[in-house]
Design an enzyme around this catalytic site. Sequence first.
Site, PDB file in Angstrom:
ATOM      1  CG  ASP A 179      -2.066   0.962   1.109  1.00 29.54           C
ATOM      2  OD1 ASP A 179      -2.348   1.425  -0.008  1.00 29.54           O
ATOM      3  OD2 ASP A 179      -2.690   1.253   2.145  1.00 29.54           O
ATOM      4  CG  ASN A 190      -7.997  -2.049  -5.011  1.00 27.47           C
ATOM      5  OD1 ASN A 190      -7.110  -2.880  -4.822  1.00 27.47           O
ATOM      6  ND2 ASN A 190      -8.204  -1.052  -4.148  1.00 27.47           N
TER       7      ASN A 190
HETATM    8  C1  IPE Z   1      -5.472  -2.680  -0.071  1.00 28.89           C
HETATM    9  O1  IPE Z   1      -5.114  -1.370  -0.232  1.00 28.89           O
HETATM   10  C2  IPE Z   1      -5.454  -3.402  -1.387  1.00 28.89           C
HETATM   11  C3  IPE Z   1      -4.146  -3.575  -2.005  1.00 28.89           C
HETATM   12  C4  IPE Z   1      -2.999  -3.212  -1.536  1.00 28.89           C
HETATM   13  C5  IPE Z   1      -4.166  -4.230  -3.269  1.00 28.89           C
HETATM   14  P1  IPE Z   1      -6.214  -0.209  -0.429  1.00 28.89           P
HETATM   15  O2  IPE Z   1      -5.448   1.034  -0.621  1.00 28.89           O
HETATM   16  O3  IPE Z   1      -7.162  -0.602  -1.481  1.00 28.89           O
HETATM   17  O4  IPE Z   1      -6.968  -0.217   0.979  1.00 28.89           O
HETATM   18  P2  IPE Z   1      -7.833   0.908   1.682  1.00 28.89           P
HETATM   19  O5  IPE Z   1      -8.853   1.364   0.680  1.00 28.89           O
HETATM   20  O6  IPE Z   1      -6.909   2.002   2.065  1.00 28.89           O
HETATM   21  O7  IPE Z   1      -8.425   0.236   2.882  1.00 28.89           O
HETATM   22  C1  IPE Z   2      -1.627   0.194  -3.322  1.00 28.21           C
HETATM   23  O1  IPE Z   2      -1.391   1.549  -3.382  1.00 28.21           O
HETATM   24  C2  IPE Z   2      -1.879  -0.406  -4.689  1.00 28.21           C
HETATM   25  C3  IPE Z   2      -3.250  -0.862  -4.905  1.00 28.21           C
HETATM   26  C4  IPE Z   2      -4.214  -0.830  -4.033  1.00 28.21           C
HETATM   27  C5  IPE Z   2      -3.556  -1.378  -6.212  1.00 28.21           C
HETATM   28  P1  IPE Z   2      -2.574   2.595  -3.415  1.00 28.21           P
HETATM   29  O2  IPE Z   2      -2.929   2.844  -4.826  1.00 28.21           O
HETATM   30  O3  IPE Z   2      -3.691   2.153  -2.539  1.00 28.21           O
HETATM   31  O4  IPE Z   2      -1.872   3.878  -2.795  1.00 28.21           O
HETATM   32  P2  IPE Z   2      -2.487   4.902  -1.776  1.00 28.21           P
HETATM   33  O5  IPE Z   2      -2.981   4.116  -0.595  1.00 28.21           O
HETATM   34  O6  IPE Z   2      -3.595   5.607  -2.482  1.00 28.21           O
HETATM   35  O7  IPE Z   2      -1.349   5.802  -1.423  1.00 28.21           O
HETATM   36 MG    MG Z   3      -4.062   2.388  -0.577  1.00 26.91          MG
END
Ligand code: IPE
Ligand code: IPE
Ligand code: MG
Length: 256
Positions: free
Chosen positions: A38, A86
Amino acid sequence: MQPDRYAADDDESPASGVPSSSDLTGGLIPAHVACVMDGNGRWAARRGLPRTEGHAAGEAALLDAVEGALELGIPWITMYAFSTENWRRPADEVRYLMGFNESLLARRRDELHEKGVRIRFAGRRDWRVPKRVLKRMDESIEMTAGNRRCTLTMAFNYGGRAEIVDAVRRLIADGVAPEKVDEKAIRSRLYYPDQPDPDLVIRTSGEHRISNFLLWQLAYSELVFDEVLWPDFRRSHLFAAVRDFQQRQRRYGGVT
Ligand code: IPE
Ligand code: IPE
Ligand code: MG
């Protein structure tokens, strides 16, 4: 794309002295490490870049984490790449992520295969996942199926609740009588019943939540939360997390 364009910031190393793999291999090595990768979007935003650049920069982190796991002899790794939630992201970002995961496999699977990594995917193969992505996934599974040094499971279009729902559907389809439903019956219908539960879960980017990851399997996992944003993650962060893990006392509801 220049390879060092996404080099991790040097000042992002774990704070309190980085252990080397040889510092750790005398202790208990987790059999299964799962990561919530993340912070890609925030990494990009801090650089004034589009979010997609953060995802691209996460590739080096993923590869280095896998290398680190191989160095430690960790036999199972699970990486959360795309959740069932997502899909709520802007269409452009979702499209990018689909294409990126496909091209990452195309670019990296030979290298992973040579290292003895078996690639698998946990998640739903539903209509929203483009055919060419599914095809690339299947090719990667097939190519690496015989490898046993380490199993890398990419959690892709994965949701912990969806996995449990799918297990319940299978129970019903199998005609299991209510009194025969127990933990074993459910576990054996999860996506990968052969896989041990994660000993250690690492979530980056300072978020302290599970976000629908491996809900059944995390019952007694040790959790490590790291402030580092995923694109800056390197094996040194994995080693620091394993050191934390080695200092934990697991009780599973009992006493020590
Ligand atoms: C969790 O991260 C999913 C992945 C890393 C693929 P998110 O960024 O989607 O989670 P939330 O929305 O902050 O809980
Ligand atoms: C994790 O990084 C990747 C996926 C969930 C696909 P994010 O895209 O959630 O990055 P932040 O949390 O918005 O910084
Ligand atoms: Mg994220």
